[in-house]
Design an enzyme around this catalytic site. Structure first.
Site, short mmCIF file in Angstrom:
data_model
loop_
_atom_site.label_atom_id
_atom_site.label_comp_id
_atom_site.label_asym_id
_atom_site.label_seq_id
_atom_site.Cartn_x
_atom_site.Cartn_y
_atom_site.Cartn_z
N GLY A 109 0.81 -1.22 0.00
CA GLY A 109 0.00 0.00 0.00
C GLY A 109 0.83 1.25 0.00
O GLY A 109 0.37 2.31 0.48
N SER A 188 4.73 -5.68 -2.09
CA SER A 188 4.91 -4.26 -2.38
C SER A 188 5.63 -3.56 -1.23
O SER A 188 6.78 -3.90 -0.93
CB SER A 188 3.55 -3.62 -2.69
OG SER A 188 3.71 -2.34 -3.26
#
Length: 430
Positions: A109, A188
């Site tokens: 995120g 991520s």
């Protein structure tokens, strides 16, 4: 319902499926206030109702909603006191004397969105199918977690992740987990943190899975100081408040302004390392087993976002995205991952295997996109049903079976470092 007794109190979980029980919203650290380091949870006799998901850390809407869809509406809201984790265990855990491997997940995120308490990141399927204990972690985000402070450049969010790993080491045995066999895995931003902790030589885990890390992205101290200056200026001059007096929403508003003012930066709020994310520690822990990889079209959505920011009309963008995705994916994800894997092998002795996920779901606009592997590992059909990245592939005949195979691959790695043979759409050792 099942109850587990810990030093900090007892936690009462709920059966998530026929094969697993989940304990939600367990505090793994004591929140000591805004911009303060947390501390270990003190011993106590508190009884925690761990049958429902807890809060996530304050955040704005995700820029990747065009891929993931909206966050599943299943959390208890947002709060700055958000240092919680969930633990999913096989239902057979309490009846077995053998401790299970542990898998600790750090969500993605861009360090500004996400949360371990989201239904997207439930680990019950992985736990039940793979006979592992799965932990999903909240950590502080954005300005609240990564506002630059030269005394702790990796940020409070990274400190939180280390506290969660320390909690696992001290408590996971009560859930049937083996504290000596911990795999840290992240996607991520969570993958970026994972690689930084590998670089730092952390001994709180012995294996790591690094999924779609923006491996070579660098945030310098000078850049981070400018982001902090823009953030504080907005608080003072526009909102007429300060770091400690602002509400959570004012913090988020100033954060959005700072991100806008620094749109040239990939990660305006993120860890800052003097040697960059490819740097490795000279003094390190024992060699680790590492699985590191990327999606075939990892950069596709970011290319589209960039074109949109430049004012390119939506109907014109698809062929431009298609042309630029390959080079952008290579530059941001694949080539830096190869370089880091080589450094890990030669400079630290880590046993590193690379992979590429090439599956492009039918009618998924961004192909094998960033985040599109997550439904294969965590969450379930209900959690991901609104995600455009699923395309038109049926869950029962595509996502479900593929997920079962992918989870078996990940849990085999966590159990015995097995990385092969490659299965459908996964290229191994590239």
């Amino acid at each position: 319902m099942a109850t587990v007794r810990l030093a900090q109190g007892s936690v009462r979980g709920t059966q998530s499926s026929a094969n697993a029980t989940t304990y939600y919203a367990i505090p793994y650290a004591k929140y000591n206030g805004r911009f303060a380091s947390a501390s270990p949870v003190a011993p106590g006799t508190v009884e925690y109702d761990a049958t429902r998901r807890g809060v996530i850390c304050p955040q704005s809407a995700s820029r990747l909603a065009r891929v993931t869809g909206p966050k599943p509406p299943s959390t208890d809201g947002m709060a700055e006191d958000c240092l919680l984790l969930s633990v999913a265990v096989p239902t057979s855990a309490s009846s077995s004397a053998e401790k299970r491997p542990v898998m600790v997940f750090l969500h993605g995120g861009a360090y500004v969105t996400g949360g371990g308490q989201l239904a997207w990141y439930d680990g019950y399927q992985m736990a039940g199918e793979g006979s592992v204990t799965v932990v999903s972690v909240n950590y502080r985000l954005g300005a609240l977690g990564y506002l630059y402070d030269e005394s702790r450049p990796l940020g409070l969010g990274t400190e939180d992740a280390l506290l969660a790993l320390d909690w696992v080491r001290r408590n996971i045995g009560a859930f049937g987990g083996d504290a000596a066999k911990v795999t840290l895995f992240g996607q991520s931003a969570g993958a970026y943190t994972t690689q930084l902790l590998v670089n730092a030589g952390s001994d709180l885990f012995s294996r790591a899975i690094v999924q779609s890390s923006p491996t070579s992205v660098v945030l310098t101290s000078e850049q981070a100081q400018k982001v902090r200056g823009d953030f504080e200026t907005h608080l003072r001059d526009v909102l007429h408040t300060d770091l400690l007096g602002a509400t959570s929403e004012q913090i988020l508003e100033a954060q959005r302004a700072a991100i806008t003012n620094n749109s040239n930066l990939e990660l305006p709020f993120a860890p800052v390392t003097a040697e960059g994310p490819l740097g490795v520690a000279k003094n390190h822990s024992a060699p680790k087993d590492i699985l590191m990889g990327w999606m075939k079209d990892d950069a596709s959505v970011f290319v589209d976002l960039k074109l949109e920011s430049l004012g390119v009309p939506r109907l014109v963008r698809p062929p431009l995205v298609l042309a630029a995705t390959g080079p952008a994916t290579a530059a941001t994800f694949a080539d830096p991952a190869r370089r880091l894997a080589q450094k890990w092998c030669t400079e630290q002795g880590h046993r590193t295997t690379l992979y590429e996920n090439t599956w492009r779901p039918r009618d998924a606009a961004y192909g094998a996109a960033h985040v599109s592997d997550m439904p294969l590992f965590l969450g379930d059909e209900e959690a991901w049903k609104a995600a455009p990245m699923l395309g038109s592939e049926p869950w029962q005949t595509q996502w479900g079976p593929r997920g079962h195979t992918a989870r078996a691959f990940w849990t085999a790695f966590a159990t015995n470092a097995t990385v092969g043979p490659a299965f459908d759409n996964y290229r191994i050792g590239i």
